[in-house]
Scaffold this motif. Structure first.
Motif, mmCIF file in Angstrom:
data_model
loop_
_atom_site.group_PDB
_atom_site.id
_atom_site.type_symbol
_atom_site.label_atom_id
_atom_site.label_comp_id
_atom_site.label_asym_id
_atom_site.label_seq_id
_atom_site.Cartn_x
_atom_site.Cartn_y
_atom_site.Cartn_z
ATOM 1 N N PRO A 50 -15.487 18.932 -15.663
ATOM 2 C CA PRO A 50 -14.809 20.129 -16.166
ATOM 3 C C PRO A 50 -15.531 20.815 -17.328
ATOM 4 O O PRO A 50 -14.968 21.693 -17.954
ATOM 5 N N PHE A 51 -16.758 20.461 -17.630
ATOM 6 C CA PHE A 51 -17.442 21.081 -18.779
ATOM 7 C C PHE A 51 -18.938 21.100 -18.501
ATOM 8 O O PHE A 51 -19.412 20.470 -17.551
ATOM 9 N N LYS A 52 -19.653 21.847 -19.320
ATOM 10 C CA LYS A 52 -21.123 21.865 -19.269
ATOM 11 C C LYS A 52 -21.627 21.616 -20.673
ATOM 12 O O LYS A 52 -20.958 21.962 -21.653
ATOM 13 N N ILE A 53 -22.818 20.997 -20.790
ATOM 14 C CA ILE A 53 -23.402 20.795 -22.120
ATOM 15 C C ILE A 53 -24.097 22.096 -22.499
ATOM 16 O O ILE A 53 -25.171 22.406 -21.982
ATOM 17 N N GLU A 54 -23.444 22.915 -23.377
ATOM 18 C CA GLU A 54 -24.061 24.205 -23.679
ATOM 19 C C GLU A 54 -23.766 24.691 -25.094
ATOM 20 O O GLU A 54 -24.527 25.481 -25.649
ATOM 21 N N SER A 55 -22.685 24.202 -25.728
ATOM 22 C CA SER A 55 -22.307 24.795 -27.008
ATOM 23 C C SER A 55 -22.089 23.712 -28.057
ATOM 24 O O SER A 55 -21.705 22.576 -27.736
ATOM 25 N N LEU B 41 -30.658 17.645 -24.773
ATOM 26 C CA LEU B 41 -29.405 17.801 -24.020
ATOM 27 C C LEU B 41 -29.470 19.013 -23.099
ATOM 28 O O LEU B 41 -29.015 18.958 -21.952
ATOM 29 N N ARG B 42 -30.064 20.124 -23.597
ATOM 30 C CA ARG B 42 -30.181 21.331 -22.761
ATOM 31 C C ARG B 42 -31.038 21.062 -21.535
ATOM 32 O O ARG B 42 -30.712 21.489 -20.428
ATOM 33 N N GLU B 43 -32.129 20.321 -21.745
ATOM 34 C CA GLU B 43 -33.010 19.992 -20.607
ATOM 35 C C GLU B 43 -32.274 19.131 -19.588
ATOM 36 O O GLU B 43 -32.427 19.327 -18.373
ATOM 37 N N LEU B 44 -31.473 18.152 -20.106
ATOM 38 C CA LEU B 44 -30.711 17.295 -19.185
ATOM 39 C C LEU B 44 -29.752 18.137 -18.348
ATOM 40 O O LEU B 44 -29.590 17.911 -17.154
ATOM 41 N N GLU B 45 -29.134 19.125 -19.008
ATOM 42 C CA GLU B 45 -28.186 19.982 -18.309
ATOM 43 C C GLU B 45 -28.904 20.810 -17.247
ATOM 44 O O GLU B 45 -28.455 20.913 -16.107
ATOM 45 N N LYS B 46 -30.058 21.391 -17.640
ATOM 46 C CA LYS B 46 -30.790 22.292 -16.755
ATOM 47 C C LYS B 46 -31.322 21.558 -15.528
ATOM 48 O O LYS B 46 -31.257 22.072 -14.404
ATOM 49 N N SER B 47 -31.819 20.335 -15.751
ATOM 50 C CA SER B 47 -32.419 19.603 -14.636
ATOM 51 C C SER B 47 -31.359 18.971 -13.727
ATOM 52 O O SER B 47 -31.702 18.395 -12.698
ATOM 53 N N GLY B 48 -30.102 19.053 -14.121
ATOM 54 C CA GLY B 48 -29.063 18.417 -13.315
ATOM 55 C C GLY B 48 -28.894 16.942 -13.648
ATOM 56 O O GLY B 48 -28.005 16.265 -13.116
ATOM 57 N N GLU B 49 -29.729 16.447 -14.550
ATOM 58 C CA GLU B 49 -29.670 15.032 -14.933
ATOM 59 C C GLU B 49 -28.330 14.720 -15.644
ATOM 60 O O GLU B 49 -27.739 13.665 -15.424
ATOM 61 N N ALA B 50 -27.876 15.669 -16.463
ATOM 62 C CA ALA B 50 -26.624 15.454 -17.210
ATOM 63 C C ALA B 50 -25.454 15.274 -16.252
ATOM 64 O O ALA B 50 -24.586 14.423 -16.464
ATOM 65 N N GLU B 51 -25.449 16.076 -15.185
ATOM 66 C CA GLU B 51 -24.374 15.964 -14.213
ATOM 67 C C GLU B 51 -24.441 14.607 -13.506
ATOM 68 O O GLU B 51 -23.425 13.968 -13.264
ATOM 69 N N LYS B 52 -25.679 14.172 -13.216
ATOM 70 C CA LYS B 52 -25.849 12.856 -12.565
ATOM 71 C C LYS B 52 -25.300 11.755 -13.461
ATOM 72 O O LYS B 52 -24.627 10.831 -13.001
ATOM 73 N N LEU B 53 -25.626 11.853 -14.766
ATOM 74 C CA LEU B 53 -25.129 10.838 -15.709
ATOM 75 C C LEU B 53 -23.604 10.840 -15.744
ATOM 76 O O LEU B 53 -22.978 9.792 -15.790
ATOM 77 N N PHE B 54 -23.022 12.051 -15.710
ATOM 78 C CA PHE B 54 -21.565 12.149 -15.727
ATOM 79 C C PHE B 54 -20.970 11.380 -14.555
ATOM 80 O O PHE B 54 -20.063 10.565 -14.719
ATOM 81 N N PHE B 55 -21.496 11.636 -13.345
ATOM 82 C CA PHE B 55 -20.916 10.981 -12.179
ATOM 83 C C PHE B 55 -21.268 9.503 -12.105
ATOM 84 O O PHE B 55 -20.528 8.709 -11.535
ATOM 85 N N LYS B 56 -22.419 9.139 -12.726
ATOM 86 C CA LYS B 56 -22.787 7.717 -12.757
ATOM 87 C C LYS B 56 -21.718 6.916 -13.523
ATOM 88 O O LYS B 56 -21.310 5.844 -13.108
#
Lengths: 232, 277
Positions: free
Chosen positions: B267-272, B238-253
Protein backbone atom coordinates in the motif's frame (compact mmCIF):
# COMPACT_ATOMS: atom_id res chain seq x y z
CA UNK A 1 13.78 27.01 23.55
CA UNK A 2 13.49 24.67 26.50
CA UNK A 3 16.06 25.13 29.26
CA UNK A 4 18.97 22.72 29.66
CA UNK A 5 17.51 21.43 32.90
CA UNK A 6 13.76 21.90 33.14
CA UNK A 7 13.08 21.97 36.89
CA UNK A 8 9.40 22.86 36.44
CA UNK A 9 8.84 19.55 34.75
CA UNK A 10 9.77 17.85 38.04
CA UNK A 11 7.84 20.17 40.34
CA UNK A 12 4.40 20.41 38.68
CA UNK A 13 2.27 18.80 35.99
CA UNK A 14 1.66 15.29 34.70
CA UNK A 15 5.28 14.18 34.69
CA UNK A 16 5.67 15.29 38.31
CA UNK A 17 2.57 13.26 39.21
CA UNK A 18 3.90 10.18 37.44
CA UNK A 19 7.24 10.39 39.21
CA UNK A 20 5.68 10.92 42.64
CA UNK A 21 3.34 7.98 42.05
CA UNK A 22 6.44 5.93 41.19
CA UNK A 23 8.18 7.03 44.38
CA UNK A 24 5.15 6.02 46.47
CA UNK A 25 5.03 2.62 44.75
CA UNK A 26 8.75 2.05 45.41
CA UNK A 27 8.34 2.98 49.07
CA UNK A 28 5.32 0.67 49.40
CA UNK A 29 7.21 -2.20 47.80
CA UNK A 30 10.04 -1.66 50.28
CA UNK A 31 7.71 -1.37 53.30
CA UNK A 32 5.54 -4.39 52.51
CA UNK A 33 8.47 -6.61 51.51
CA UNK A 34 10.39 -5.64 54.67
CA UNK A 35 7.40 -6.37 56.90
CA UNK A 36 7.06 -9.83 55.35
CA UNK A 37 10.78 -10.62 55.02
CA UNK A 38 11.76 -9.90 58.61
CA UNK A 39 9.63 -12.56 60.37
CA UNK A 40 10.42 -15.00 57.55
CA UNK A 41 14.16 -14.34 58.02
CA UNK A 42 13.94 -15.03 61.77
CA UNK A 43 12.01 -18.22 61.09
CA UNK A 44 14.61 -19.43 58.58
CA UNK A 45 17.47 -18.58 60.94
CA UNK A 46 15.82 -20.60 63.71
CA UNK A 47 15.20 -23.49 61.32
CA UNK A 48 18.88 -23.50 60.40
CA UNK A 49 19.91 -23.50 64.08
CA UNK A 50 17.38 -26.12 65.18
CA UNK A 51 18.69 -29.48 66.40
CA UNK A 52 16.74 -31.37 63.67
CA UNK A 53 18.99 -32.28 60.72
CA UNK A 54 16.22 -32.22 58.08
CA UNK A 55 15.21 -28.71 59.12
CA UNK A 56 18.82 -27.52 59.08
CA UNK A 57 19.27 -28.81 55.57
CA UNK A 58 16.05 -27.39 54.21
CA UNK A 59 16.94 -23.96 55.65
CA UNK A 60 20.36 -24.19 54.08
CA UNK A 61 18.87 -25.23 50.72
CA UNK A 62 16.39 -22.32 50.78
CA UNK A 63 19.06 -19.72 51.52
CA UNK A 64 21.54 -20.99 48.94
CA UNK A 65 18.95 -21.54 46.21
CA UNK A 66 17.75 -17.96 46.56
CA UNK A 67 21.02 -16.15 47.14
CA UNK A 68 22.74 -17.78 44.18
CA UNK A 69 20.22 -16.70 41.54
CA UNK A 70 20.05 -13.04 40.44
CA UNK A 71 17.04 -11.01 41.52
CA UNK A 72 16.11 -10.33 37.89
CA UNK A 73 15.59 -14.06 37.36
CA UNK A 74 13.49 -14.23 40.55
CA UNK A 75 11.27 -11.39 39.28
CA UNK A 76 10.69 -12.98 35.88
CA UNK A 77 10.04 -16.38 37.49
CA UNK A 78 7.46 -15.09 39.98
CA UNK A 79 5.70 -13.08 37.26
CA UNK A 80 5.87 -15.22 34.11
CA UNK A 81 6.53 -18.68 35.55
CA UNK A 82 5.12 -19.52 38.98
CA UNK A 83 1.55 -18.14 38.67
CA UNK A 84 0.96 -20.32 35.59
CA UNK A 85 1.19 -23.39 37.84
CA UNK A 86 -1.80 -22.28 39.92
CA UNK A 87 -5.29 -23.75 39.38
CA UNK A 88 -7.23 -21.81 36.73
CA UNK A 89 -9.80 -20.18 39.03
CA UNK A 90 -7.19 -18.90 41.47
CA UNK A 91 -4.99 -17.73 38.61
CA UNK A 92 -7.77 -15.75 36.96
CA UNK A 93 -8.69 -14.21 40.29
CA UNK A 94 -5.08 -13.15 40.80
CA UNK A 95 -4.57 -11.86 37.24
CA UNK A 96 -7.65 -9.66 37.53
CA UNK A 97 -5.88 -7.88 40.41
CA UNK A 98 -2.41 -6.38 40.66
CA UNK A 99 -0.39 -9.44 39.68
CA UNK A 100 2.62 -7.25 38.81
CA UNK A 101 3.06 -5.84 42.31
CA UNK A 102 2.17 -9.17 43.94
CA UNK A 103 4.89 -11.02 42.02
CA UNK A 104 7.41 -8.29 42.78
CA UNK A 105 6.64 -8.43 46.51
CA UNK A 106 7.01 -12.22 46.57
CA UNK A 107 10.36 -12.03 44.76
CA UNK A 108 11.67 -9.19 46.94
CA UNK A 109 10.45 -10.81 50.17
CA UNK A 110 12.09 -14.17 49.49
CA UNK A 111 15.29 -12.59 48.21
CA UNK A 112 15.62 -10.23 51.17
CA UNK A 113 14.62 -12.90 53.70
CA UNK A 114 17.39 -15.21 52.47
CA UNK A 115 20.02 -12.53 53.10
CA UNK A 116 18.49 -11.32 56.36
CA UNK A 117 18.24 -14.85 57.75
CA UNK A 118 22.03 -15.14 57.48
CA UNK A 119 22.44 -11.89 59.43
CA UNK A 120 20.01 -13.07 62.10
CA UNK A 121 21.76 -16.44 62.28
CA UNK A 122 25.19 -14.92 62.76
CA UNK A 123 23.71 -12.59 65.39
CA UNK A 124 22.36 -15.57 67.29
CA UNK A 125 25.66 -17.40 66.99
CA UNK A 126 27.44 -14.38 68.49
CA UNK A 127 25.64 -15.04 71.79
CA UNK A 128 27.73 -17.58 73.74
CA UNK A 129 26.18 -21.05 73.62
CA UNK A 130 26.42 -21.36 77.41
CA UNK A 131 23.57 -18.86 77.78
CA UNK A 132 21.31 -21.07 75.74
CA UNK A 133 22.49 -24.14 77.64
CA UNK A 134 21.89 -22.40 80.96
CA UNK A 135 18.38 -21.49 79.87
CA UNK A 136 17.67 -25.09 78.85
CA UNK A 137 19.16 -26.33 82.17
CA UNK A 138 16.73 -24.07 84.01
CA UNK A 139 13.89 -25.83 82.20
CA UNK A 140 13.08 -23.42 79.34
CA UNK A 141 12.04 -25.01 76.06
CA UNK A 142 14.00 -24.40 72.79
CA UNK A 143 11.55 -21.70 71.69
CA UNK A 144 11.37 -20.06 75.13
CA UNK A 145 15.20 -20.02 75.49
CA UNK A 146 15.47 -18.36 72.12
CA UNK A 147 12.66 -15.90 72.69
CA UNK A 148 13.56 -14.84 76.25
CA UNK A 149 17.33 -15.19 76.40
CA UNK A 150 19.09 -15.40 73.06
CA UNK A 151 17.01 -13.34 70.57
CA UNK A 152 16.76 -10.13 72.65
CA UNK A 153 20.56 -9.99 72.77
CA UNK A 154 21.07 -11.24 69.24
CA UNK A 155 18.75 -8.68 67.68
CA UNK A 156 20.84 -5.85 69.07
CA UNK A 157 23.85 -7.23 67.18
CA UNK A 158 21.73 -7.91 64.13
CA UNK A 159 19.91 -4.60 63.65
CA UNK A 160 22.76 -2.73 61.87
CA UNK A 161 23.27 -5.44 59.19
CA UNK A 162 19.48 -5.70 58.84
CA UNK A 163 19.28 -1.97 58.18
CA UNK A 164 21.96 -2.42 55.56
CA UNK A 165 19.85 -5.18 53.94
CA UNK A 166 16.90 -2.77 53.98
CA UNK A 167 19.04 -0.36 52.00
CA UNK A 168 19.65 -3.11 49.43
CA UNK A 169 15.94 -3.90 49.38
CA UNK A 170 15.12 -0.24 48.68
CA UNK A 171 17.45 -0.19 45.67
CA UNK A 172 16.37 -3.67 44.53
CA UNK A 173 12.77 -2.50 44.10
CA UNK A 174 13.97 -0.88 40.85
CA UNK A 175 14.27 -4.35 39.26
CA UNK A 176 10.47 -4.64 39.44
CA UNK A 177 10.32 -2.38 36.38
CA UNK A 178 10.93 -5.45 34.16
CA UNK A 179 7.60 -6.98 35.15
CA UNK A 180 5.67 -3.78 34.58
CA UNK A 181 5.40 -2.54 38.18
CA UNK A 182 4.97 1.23 37.97
CA UNK A 183 7.74 2.03 40.47
CA UNK A 184 10.22 4.88 40.29
CA UNK A 185 12.46 3.60 37.45
CA UNK A 186 9.40 2.59 35.41
CA UNK A 187 7.88 6.05 35.75
CA UNK A 188 11.21 7.74 34.96
CA UNK A 189 11.45 5.69 31.75
CA UNK A 190 7.84 6.60 30.94
CA UNK A 191 8.56 10.30 31.39
CA UNK A 192 11.66 9.88 29.23
CA UNK A 193 9.79 8.31 26.33
CA UNK A 194 6.90 10.78 26.56
CA UNK A 195 8.99 13.96 26.87
CA UNK A 196 12.53 13.03 25.75
CA UNK A 197 13.69 14.74 28.97
CA UNK A 198 15.87 11.82 30.07
CA UNK A 199 18.17 13.87 32.24
CA UNK A 200 15.43 15.39 34.38
CA UNK A 201 13.53 12.11 34.76
CA UNK A 202 16.54 10.11 35.88
CA UNK A 203 17.88 12.97 38.00
CA UNK A 204 14.60 12.86 39.95
CA UNK A 205 14.83 9.09 40.36
CA UNK A 206 18.49 9.25 41.40
CA UNK A 207 17.80 11.99 43.94
CA UNK A 208 15.00 9.89 45.46
CA UNK A 209 17.14 6.75 45.66
CA UNK A 210 20.08 8.67 47.09
CA UNK A 211 17.99 10.64 49.59
CA UNK A 212 16.16 7.59 50.90
CA UNK A 213 19.39 5.54 51.02
CA UNK A 214 21.12 8.24 53.06
CA UNK A 215 18.20 8.25 55.51
CA UNK A 216 18.50 4.48 55.91
CA UNK A 217 22.30 4.70 56.37
CA UNK A 218 21.74 7.47 58.91
CA UNK A 219 19.32 5.23 60.80
CA UNK A 220 21.97 2.51 61.02
CA UNK A 221 24.54 4.98 62.37
CA UNK A 222 22.05 6.35 64.91
CA UNK A 223 21.13 2.87 66.14
CA UNK A 224 24.74 1.86 66.63
CA UNK A 225 25.39 5.00 68.68
CA UNK A 226 22.22 4.66 70.74
CA UNK A 227 22.32 0.90 71.35
CA UNK A 228 25.95 -0.22 71.26
CA UNK A 229 26.59 -3.96 71.36
CA UNK A 230 27.20 -5.04 74.97
CA UNK A 231 30.13 -7.28 75.74
CA UNK A 232 28.74 -10.73 76.41
CA UNK B 1 62.15 25.13 19.94
CA UNK B 2 62.76 23.76 23.37
CA UNK B 3 61.18 20.66 24.80
CA UNK B 4 58.27 22.54 26.32
CA UNK B 5 57.32 24.04 22.97
CA UNK B 6 57.54 20.64 21.34
CA UNK B 7 55.13 19.29 23.91
CA UNK B 8 52.83 22.23 23.38
CA UNK B 9 52.77 21.75 19.61
CA UNK B 10 52.21 18.02 20.10
CA UNK B 11 49.32 18.72 22.43
CA UNK B 12 47.80 21.20 20.00
CA UNK B 13 48.10 18.70 17.18
CA UNK B 14 46.42 16.07 19.34
CA UNK B 15 43.57 18.39 20.27
CA UNK B 16 43.03 19.31 16.63
CA UNK B 17 43.13 15.67 15.63
CA UNK B 18 40.71 14.47 18.30
CA UNK B 19 38.44 17.47 17.89
CA UNK B 20 38.71 17.12 14.13
CA UNK B 21 37.59 13.51 14.06
CA UNK B 22 34.67 14.21 16.32
CA UNK B 23 33.34 16.93 14.09
CA UNK B 24 34.15 15.39 10.70
CA UNK B 25 31.39 14.23 8.43
CA UNK B 26 30.00 10.92 9.69
CA UNK B 27 29.90 9.40 6.22
CA UNK B 28 33.65 9.99 5.81
CA UNK B 29 34.25 8.35 9.20
CA UNK B 30 32.19 5.31 8.27
CA UNK B 31 34.06 4.90 4.98
CA UNK B 32 37.40 5.24 6.77
CA UNK B 33 36.38 2.62 9.34
CA UNK B 34 35.22 0.35 6.51
CA UNK B 35 32.22 -0.60 8.61
CA UNK B 36 28.73 0.71 9.27
CA UNK B 37 27.12 -0.15 12.61
CA UNK B 38 23.35 -0.44 12.28
CA UNK B 39 21.07 -0.68 15.29
CA UNK B 40 18.26 -3.26 14.94
CA UNK B 41 15.72 -4.74 17.34
CA UNK B 42 16.20 -8.42 16.56
CA UNK B 43 12.96 -9.15 18.44
CA UNK B 44 10.40 -7.86 15.96
CA UNK B 45 9.41 -10.25 13.21
CA UNK B 46 9.51 -9.63 10.25
CA UNK B 47 11.50 -6.38 10.48
CA UNK B 48 14.43 -7.83 12.35
CA UNK B 49 14.43 -11.12 14.21
CA UNK B 50 16.62 -14.12 14.89
CA UNK B 51 16.23 -16.87 12.30
CA UNK B 52 15.79 -20.02 14.42
CA UNK B 53 17.76 -22.11 11.89
CA UNK B 54 20.83 -19.94 11.30
CA UNK B 55 20.74 -18.01 14.62
CA UNK B 56 21.35 -14.87 12.58
CA UNK B 57 19.39 -11.64 12.67
CA UNK B 58 17.36 -11.32 9.45
CA UNK B 59 14.38 -9.33 8.23
CA UNK B 60 13.11 -6.43 6.15
CA UNK B 61 15.06 -3.79 8.12
CA UNK B 62 18.18 -5.95 7.93
CA UNK B 63 17.92 -6.29 4.14
CA UNK B 64 17.63 -2.50 3.80
CA UNK B 65 20.74 -2.10 5.97
CA UNK B 66 22.55 -4.66 3.81
CA UNK B 67 21.68 -2.69 0.67
CA UNK B 68 23.14 0.47 2.18
CA UNK B 69 26.37 -1.27 3.23
CA UNK B 70 26.63 -2.77 -0.26
CA UNK B 71 26.17 0.66 -1.85
CA UNK B 72 28.97 2.04 0.33
CA UNK B 73 31.10 -1.03 -0.34
CA UNK B 74 31.76 -1.62 3.34
CA UNK B 75 31.11 -4.20 6.04
CA UNK B 76 27.77 -4.27 7.87
CA UNK B 77 27.73 -4.80 11.63
CA UNK B 78 24.36 -5.24 13.33
CA UNK B 79 23.87 -4.15 16.91
CA UNK B 80 20.81 -5.34 18.79
CA UNK B 81 19.01 -2.63 20.76
CA UNK B 82 16.06 -2.41 23.15
CA UNK B 83 13.14 -0.32 21.88
CA UNK B 84 13.75 2.43 24.46
CA UNK B 85 17.50 2.52 23.73
CA UNK B 86 17.26 3.22 20.00
CA UNK B 87 17.33 7.02 19.88
CA UNK B 88 19.83 7.49 22.78
CA UNK B 89 22.26 4.99 21.17
CA UNK B 90 22.07 6.85 17.86
CA UNK B 91 22.49 10.27 19.47
CA UNK B 92 25.52 9.13 21.44
CA UNK B 93 27.15 7.71 18.32
CA UNK B 94 27.20 4.07 19.38
CA UNK B 95 25.38 3.15 16.17
CA UNK B 96 25.64 4.90 12.78
CA UNK B 97 22.11 4.18 11.63
CA UNK B 98 18.86 2.78 13.01
CA UNK B 99 16.92 0.12 11.12
CA UNK B 100 14.76 -0.79 14.08
CA UNK B 101 11.03 -0.53 13.27
CA UNK B 102 11.42 3.17 14.05
CA UNK B 103 8.32 5.34 13.72
CA UNK B 104 8.89 8.68 12.01
CA UNK B 105 6.86 11.39 13.75
CA UNK B 106 7.14 15.16 14.12
CA UNK B 107 8.06 14.92 17.80
CA UNK B 108 11.09 12.79 17.06
CA UNK B 109 12.28 15.08 14.27
CA UNK B 110 13.71 17.32 16.99
CA UNK B 111 16.02 14.47 18.01
CA UNK B 112 16.93 12.55 14.84
CA UNK B 113 16.71 12.77 11.05
CA UNK B 114 14.76 10.21 9.08
CA UNK B 115 15.31 8.55 5.71
CA UNK B 116 12.56 8.14 3.15
CA UNK B 117 9.64 6.24 4.65
CA UNK B 118 10.44 2.53 4.22
CA UNK B 119 7.19 1.08 5.48
CA UNK B 120 3.72 2.16 6.53
CA UNK B 121 1.79 0.27 9.15
CA UNK B 122 -1.14 0.96 11.44
CA UNK B 123 -0.86 0.39 15.14
CA UNK B 124 -3.50 -2.01 16.41
CA UNK B 125 -4.75 -3.80 19.49
CA UNK B 126 -5.16 -7.55 19.83
CA UNK B 127 -7.51 -8.58 22.63
CA UNK B 128 -8.53 -11.77 24.40
CA UNK B 129 -11.95 -12.95 23.25
CA UNK B 130 -13.07 -13.65 26.82
CA UNK B 131 -12.70 -9.93 27.59
CA UNK B 132 -15.66 -9.22 25.26
CA UNK B 133 -13.91 -6.10 24.00
CA UNK B 134 -14.85 -5.43 20.37
CA UNK B 135 -13.75 -1.82 19.88
CA UNK B 136 -10.88 0.34 21.09
CA UNK B 137 -12.94 2.65 23.41
CA UNK B 138 -14.05 -0.38 25.43
CA UNK B 139 -10.48 -0.68 26.70
CA UNK B 140 -11.26 2.14 29.17
CA UNK B 141 -10.22 1.10 32.67
CA UNK B 142 -8.82 -2.22 31.38
CA UNK B 143 -5.26 -3.49 31.58
CA UNK B 144 -3.46 -3.21 28.24
CA UNK B 145 0.09 -4.49 27.68
CA UNK B 146 2.86 -3.23 25.40
CA UNK B 147 6.57 -2.49 25.08
CA UNK B 148 8.46 0.32 26.86
CA UNK B 149 9.86 3.30 25.01
CA UNK B 150 8.03 3.07 21.67
CA UNK B 151 5.10 5.04 20.25
CA UNK B 152 2.66 2.30 21.37
CA UNK B 153 2.07 3.59 24.89
CA UNK B 154 1.56 7.29 23.98
CA UNK B 155 -0.75 6.31 21.08
CA UNK B 156 -2.89 4.14 23.34
CA UNK B 157 -3.05 6.86 26.00
CA UNK B 158 -4.21 9.31 23.35
CA UNK B 159 -6.94 6.94 22.14
CA UNK B 160 -8.04 5.63 25.56
CA UNK B 161 -6.74 7.91 28.34
CA UNK B 162 -8.19 5.77 31.13
CA UNK B 163 -6.70 2.45 30.01
CA UNK B 164 -4.25 0.98 32.51
CA UNK B 165 -1.06 0.49 30.48
CA UNK B 166 1.59 -1.98 31.66
CA UNK B 167 4.88 -1.98 29.73
CA UNK B 168 7.72 -4.50 29.34
CA UNK B 169 11.29 -4.48 28.01
CA UNK B 170 10.44 -6.38 24.80
CA UNK B 171 7.30 -6.84 22.70
CA UNK B 172 7.72 -10.60 23.21
CA UNK B 173 7.35 -10.33 26.99
CA UNK B 174 4.27 -8.15 26.64
CA UNK B 175 2.71 -10.66 24.25
CA UNK B 176 3.45 -13.59 26.60
CA UNK B 177 1.77 -11.65 29.40
CA UNK B 178 -1.31 -11.26 27.15
CA UNK B 179 -1.35 -14.98 26.38
CA UNK B 180 -1.17 -15.73 30.10
CA UNK B 181 -4.16 -13.46 30.67
CA UNK B 182 -2.36 -10.74 32.59
CA UNK B 183 -4.13 -8.07 30.56
CA UNK B 184 -7.02 -7.89 28.08
CA UNK B 185 -5.13 -6.37 25.16
CA UNK B 186 -1.72 -5.87 23.58
CA UNK B 187 -0.71 -2.93 21.36
CA UNK B 188 1.84 -3.08 18.55
CA UNK B 189 2.38 -2.31 14.88
CA UNK B 190 -0.13 -4.26 12.80
CA UNK B 191 2.52 -6.28 10.98
CA UNK B 192 4.11 -7.38 14.25
CA UNK B 193 0.71 -8.32 15.65
CA UNK B 194 -0.04 -10.39 12.55
CA UNK B 195 3.27 -12.23 12.93
CA UNK B 196 2.60 -12.86 16.64
CA UNK B 197 -0.97 -13.96 15.85
CA UNK B 198 0.35 -16.47 13.31
CA UNK B 199 2.56 -18.01 16.00
CA UNK B 200 -0.42 -18.65 18.28
CA UNK B 201 -1.51 -21.69 16.25
CA UNK B 202 -4.66 -23.34 17.60
CA UNK B 203 -4.94 -20.69 20.34
CA UNK B 204 -5.86 -18.13 17.64
CA UNK B 205 -9.55 -18.71 18.36
CA UNK B 206 -9.13 -17.06 21.79
CA UNK B 207 -7.88 -13.75 20.36
CA UNK B 208 -9.24 -11.00 18.10
CA UNK B 209 -7.41 -8.16 16.37
CA UNK B 210 -9.54 -5.02 16.71
CA UNK B 211 -10.17 -3.46 13.28
CA UNK B 212 -9.48 0.19 14.16
CA UNK B 213 -6.01 1.68 13.82
CA UNK B 214 -4.75 3.53 16.90
CA UNK B 215 -2.53 5.47 14.52
CA UNK B 216 -0.80 5.27 11.16
CA UNK B 217 2.91 4.69 11.65
CA UNK B 218 5.34 5.58 8.89
CA UNK B 219 8.54 3.65 9.63
CA UNK B 220 11.93 4.94 8.47
CA UNK B 221 15.63 4.56 9.08
CA UNK B 222 17.02 6.88 11.75
CA UNK B 223 20.07 9.05 11.06
CA UNK B 224 21.91 11.27 13.53
CA UNK B 225 20.91 14.94 13.26
CA UNK B 226 22.91 17.11 10.86
CA UNK B 227 24.53 14.40 8.71
CA UNK B 228 23.29 15.37 5.23
CA UNK B 229 25.93 13.32 3.38
CA UNK B 230 24.95 10.09 5.11
CA UNK B 231 21.25 10.85 4.70
CA UNK B 232 21.80 11.38 0.97
CA UNK B 233 23.51 8.00 0.51
CA UNK B 234 20.76 6.27 2.50
CA UNK B 235 17.97 7.99 0.56
CA UNK B 236 19.68 7.37 -2.79
CA UNK B 237 20.03 3.68 -1.97
CA UNK B 238 16.34 3.48 -1.05
CA UNK B 239 15.32 5.32 -4.25
CA UNK B 240 17.39 2.91 -6.34
CA UNK B 241 15.78 -0.07 -4.57
CA UNK B 242 12.37 1.37 -5.36
CA UNK B 243 13.23 2.10 -9.01
CA UNK B 244 14.73 -1.31 -9.70
CA UNK B 245 11.74 -3.09 -8.18
CA UNK B 246 14.03 -4.57 -5.53
CA UNK B 247 12.14 -2.78 -2.73
CA UNK B 248 8.89 -4.37 -3.82
CA UNK B 249 10.58 -7.79 -3.89
CA UNK B 250 11.85 -7.25 -0.35
CA UNK B 251 8.35 -6.27 0.75
CA UNK B 252 6.83 -9.48 -0.57
CA UNK B 253 9.76 -11.55 0.69
CA UNK B 254 9.06 -10.54 4.31
CA UNK B 255 5.37 -9.55 4.22
CA UNK B 256 3.94 -11.51 1.27
CA UNK B 257 2.47 -14.99 0.83
CA UNK B 258 5.61 -16.83 1.94
CA UNK B 259 5.62 -14.94 5.23
CA UNK B 260 3.38 -15.28 8.26
CA UNK B 261 1.70 -12.00 7.39
CA UNK B 262 0.45 -12.72 3.85
CA UNK B 263 -0.07 -9.19 2.54
CA UNK B 264 -1.46 -9.33 -0.99
CA UNK B 265 -0.66 -5.75 -1.99
CA UNK B 266 1.89 -3.11 -1.12
CA UNK B 267 0.00 0.00 0.00
CA UNK B 268 2.94 2.45 -0.18
CA UNK B 269 6.02 3.38 -2.19
CA UNK B 270 9.44 4.46 -0.90
CA UNK B 271 9.44 8.06 -2.14
CA UNK B 272 9.01 10.68 0.59
CA UNK B 273 10.60 11.64 3.88
CA UNK B 274 7.70 13.84 4.99
CA UNK B 275 5.16 12.84 7.62
CA UNK B 276 1.81 14.39 8.57
CA UNK B 277 2.02 14.15 12.35
Amino acid sequence: MTPLFDLDLLLTGTYHDWLVAGLITSLSLTGISLALALPLAILIALIRLSPVKVLQWSGFAFVEAIRNVPLLAHMLFWYFGAPELLPTALREWLYARNIEATSAIIALTLYTAAYMSEDVRSGIRSIPGQQFEAARALGFSFVASMRLVVLPQALRVTIPPLISQTLNLWKDTSIATVIGVAELMYQAAKVESASFRSFEAFAFASACYLGMSLLITGAAGWYQGRFPVRAA
Amino acid sequence: MNLRNHLLVGLLALVTLVGGTAYADQLADIKKKGEIVVGVLGTDEPNSFVDPKTREIVGYDVDLAKAIARKLGIKLTLKQLAVAARIPELEQGRVDLLAASLTHNKEREAKVDFSLTTFVTGQKVIVRKDSNVTAVPQLAGKKVLTVKGGTQEPNLRKAVPTAEVVTFETTGQAFVALQQGKGVGYVNDEVSILADYAKLGPAQKDFVILPENLSIEPLALGIRKGEPALKKVVDDTLRELEKSGEAEKLFFKWYGNDSKIKFQARPFKIESDKVDS
